[in-house]
Design a protein around this motif. Structure first.
Motif, PDB file in Angstrom:
ATOM      1  N   UNK A   1       0.843  -1.185   0.000  1.00 26.63           N
ATOM      2  CA  UNK A   1       0.000   0.000   0.000  1.00 26.63           C
ATOM      3  C   UNK A   1       0.887   1.248   0.000  1.00 26.63           C
ATOM      4  N   UNK A   2       0.449   2.267  -0.746  1.00 28.78           N
ATOM      5  CA  UNK A   2       1.144   3.558  -0.749  1.00 28.78           C
ATOM      6  C   UNK A   2       0.169   4.600  -0.196  1.00 28.78           C
ATOM      7  N   UNK A   3       0.112   4.756   1.137  1.00 23.11           N
ATOM      8  CA  UNK A   3      -0.817   5.728   1.703  1.00 23.11           C
ATOM      9  C   UNK A   3      -0.396   7.173   1.458  1.00 23.11           C
ATOM     10  N   UNK A   4       0.912   7.382   1.157  1.00 21.72           N
ATOM     11  CA  UNK A   4       1.367   8.756   0.944  1.00 21.72           C
ATOM     12  C   UNK A   4       2.560   8.782  -0.004  1.00 21.72           C
ATOM     13  N   UNK A   5       2.370   9.410  -1.162  1.00 22.72           N
ATOM     14  CA  UNK A   5       3.488   9.696  -2.063  1.00 22.72           C
ATOM     15  C   UNK A   5       4.034  11.078  -1.711  1.00 22.72           C
ATOM     16  N   UNK A   6       5.334  11.228  -1.791  1.00 21.74           N
ATOM     17  CA  UNK A   6       5.945  12.514  -1.442  1.00 21.74           C
ATOM     18  C   UNK A   6       5.388  13.616  -2.347  1.00 21.74           C
TER      19      UNK A   6
ATOM     20  N   UNK B   1      -3.171   8.714  -9.499  1.00 27.09           N
ATOM     21  CA  UNK B   1      -4.333   8.997  -8.660  1.00 27.09           C
ATOM     22  C   UNK B   1      -4.135   8.249  -7.344  1.00 27.09           C
ATOM     23  N   UNK B   2      -4.070   8.993  -6.254  1.00 32.71           N
ATOM     24  CA  UNK B   2      -3.754   8.386  -4.962  1.00 32.71           C
ATOM     25  C   UNK B   2      -4.789   7.354  -4.526  1.00 32.71           C
ATOM     26  N   UNK B   3      -6.038   7.503  -4.951  1.00 34.97           N
ATOM     27  CA  UNK B   3      -7.081   6.545  -4.581  1.00 34.97           C
ATOM     28  C   UNK B   3      -7.068   5.329  -5.497  1.00 34.97           C
ATOM     29  N   UNK B   4      -7.055   5.563  -6.794  1.00 32.50           N
ATOM     30  CA  UNK B   4      -7.051   4.468  -7.768  1.00 32.50           C
ATOM     31  C   UNK B   4      -5.795   3.626  -7.651  1.00 32.50           C
ATOM     32  N   UNK B   5      -4.694   4.265  -7.328  1.00 37.08           N
ATOM     33  CA  UNK B   5      -3.396   3.582  -7.269  1.00 37.08           C
ATOM     34  C   UNK B   5      -2.902   3.442  -5.828  1.00 37.08           C
ATOM     35  N   UNK B   6      -3.838   3.231  -4.911  1.00 40.93           N
ATOM     36  CA  UNK B   6      -3.477   3.119  -3.496  1.00 40.93           C
ATOM     37  C   UNK B   6      -2.673   1.862  -3.199  1.00 40.93           C
ATOM     38  N   UNK B   7      -2.909   0.805  -3.981  1.00 39.21           N
ATOM     39  CA  UNK B   7      -2.190  -0.454  -3.817  1.00 39.21           C
ATOM     40  C   UNK B   7      -1.500  -0.797  -5.132  1.00 39.21           C
TER      41      UNK B   7
ATOM     42  N   UNK C   1       0.042  -4.357 -11.542  1.00 40.56           N
ATOM     43  CA  UNK C   1      -1.380  -4.235 -11.213  1.00 40.56           C
ATOM     44  C   UNK C   1      -1.585  -3.158 -10.152  1.00 40.56           C
ATOM     45  N   UNK C   2      -2.761  -2.532 -10.181  1.00 40.00           N
ATOM     46  CA  UNK C   2      -3.123  -1.549  -9.157  1.00 40.00           C
ATOM     47  C   UNK C   2      -4.480  -1.895  -8.564  1.00 40.00           C
ATOM     48  N   UNK C   3      -4.734  -1.345  -7.365  1.00 37.63           N
ATOM     49  CA  UNK C   3      -5.988  -1.631  -6.679  1.00 37.63           C
ATOM     50  C   UNK C   3      -6.342  -0.466  -5.762  1.00 37.63           C
ATOM     51  N   UNK C   4      -7.624  -0.290  -5.550  1.00 37.14           N
ATOM     52  CA  UNK C   4      -8.074   0.721  -4.594  1.00 37.14           C
ATOM     53  C   UNK C   4      -8.106   0.188  -3.170  1.00 37.14           C
ATOM     54  N   UNK C   5      -8.211  -1.157  -3.027  1.00 38.89           N
ATOM     55  CA  UNK C   5      -8.432  -1.736  -1.700  1.00 38.89           C
ATOM     56  C   UNK C   5      -7.525  -2.909  -1.357  1.00 38.89           C
TER      57      UNK C   5
END
Length: 280
Positions: A62-67, A121-127, A140-144
């Protein structure tokens, strides 16, 4: 042959674990996340030893915060990469908040001219997930962290299958200029949704507290036909007859008359008597 998928860290203990023995640049584990400073002209990252294998395996996180750009003018990067012993050869998700992009990269000599570039997109690419399967590498990317969308598929580079026990996970950040901030990573190979939360209700009074325990229930449907029967447990009883007999003895006790002190005298009968023998 440790597969990358077996590397798991939630960062919840706020202590950098032994799997990240090659961490560099002043990283910390803070607030249950891997925190990486993003400082102008400096690289910092969480990095494992080069003892893992990607072939037939995967890594996700998970990437909760990108700089944030924070004054950066060219690149402010938050990067999830799988590296090997050959410098500049790696697979990566590269987020650049100056350009507002995320690139799916297969780098050789630090560059991939055919990388897939997405609007970040921080939400679309949260995982984010990188995996190798069936002769292909997939980004692959995931929201959840549960439902995934493939963003790029590439025939597996030769180094991936050759790099048995020589891969490492490298989570890093860098900026060319601007004000220092940080990136954060979390939940390596473990989805936040794997932990269940249960809610219970409790009535509280001013005088005491009551703990509510959650109760799981399962509802099962059952059909009953008109011919259904009810089974009744039988009760057995037994009767027995008994003959009772009794015997008793009666005894009479008389007081014996002590005749030892009596003297019997015989004399002639007196008048008024009817005399019979032997007095005749």
């Amino acid at each position: 042959m440790p597969l990358l998928s077996t590397l798991v860290d939630t960062f919840n203990d706020n202590v950098i674990g032994p799997d990240w023995g090659n961490a560099y640049g002043g990283v910390t584990e803070t607030g249950g996340r891997a925190r990486i400073p993003c400082i102008a002209g400096q690289y910092a990252g969480y990095q494992t030893a080069k003892t893992w294998t990607l072939a037939g395996s995967s890594a996700y996180l998970q990437v909760p915060l990108a700089a944030a750009a924070n004054g950066g003018t060219v690149e402010v990067q938050t990067v999830f990469s799988i590296i090997t012993t050959t410098a500049g050869t790696n697979l990566a998700f590269n987020i650049n908040t100056v350009a507002g992009t995320m690139r799916c990269e297969s780098n050789v000599a630090y560059f991939d001219g055919a990388a897939t570039s997405l609007t970040y997109n921080a939400t679309t690419h949260a995982w984010l997930r990188i995996r190798e399967t069936g002769g292909n590498v997939l980004w692959d990317t995931s929201t959840d962290g549960s439902s995934w969308t493939n963003r790029r598929t590439l025939a597996t580079p030769a180094w991936v299958t050759a790099a048995t026990d020589t891969c490492a996970l490298d989570l890093w950040s860098y900026r060319n200029n601007g004000t220092t901030n940080y990136a954060e990573f979390d939940n390596v190979n473990t989805s936040a949704s794997s932990a269940s939360t249960y809610f219970g209700s409790a009535a509280l009074t001013a005088d005491g507290a009551q703990t509510a325990a959650a109760t799981r229930s399962i509802i099962i449907a059952a059909g009953v036909s008109a011919e259904s029967g009810l089974a009744v447990a039988s009760v057995q009883s037994a009767q027995a007859s008994a003959a009772l007999s009794g015997s008793s003895e009666l005894s009479a006790q008389t007081d014996a008359v002590d005749t030892d002190d009596l003297t019997i005298q015989y004399s002639e009968p007196r008048g008024g008597w009817t005399v019979s023998q032997p007095w005749i």
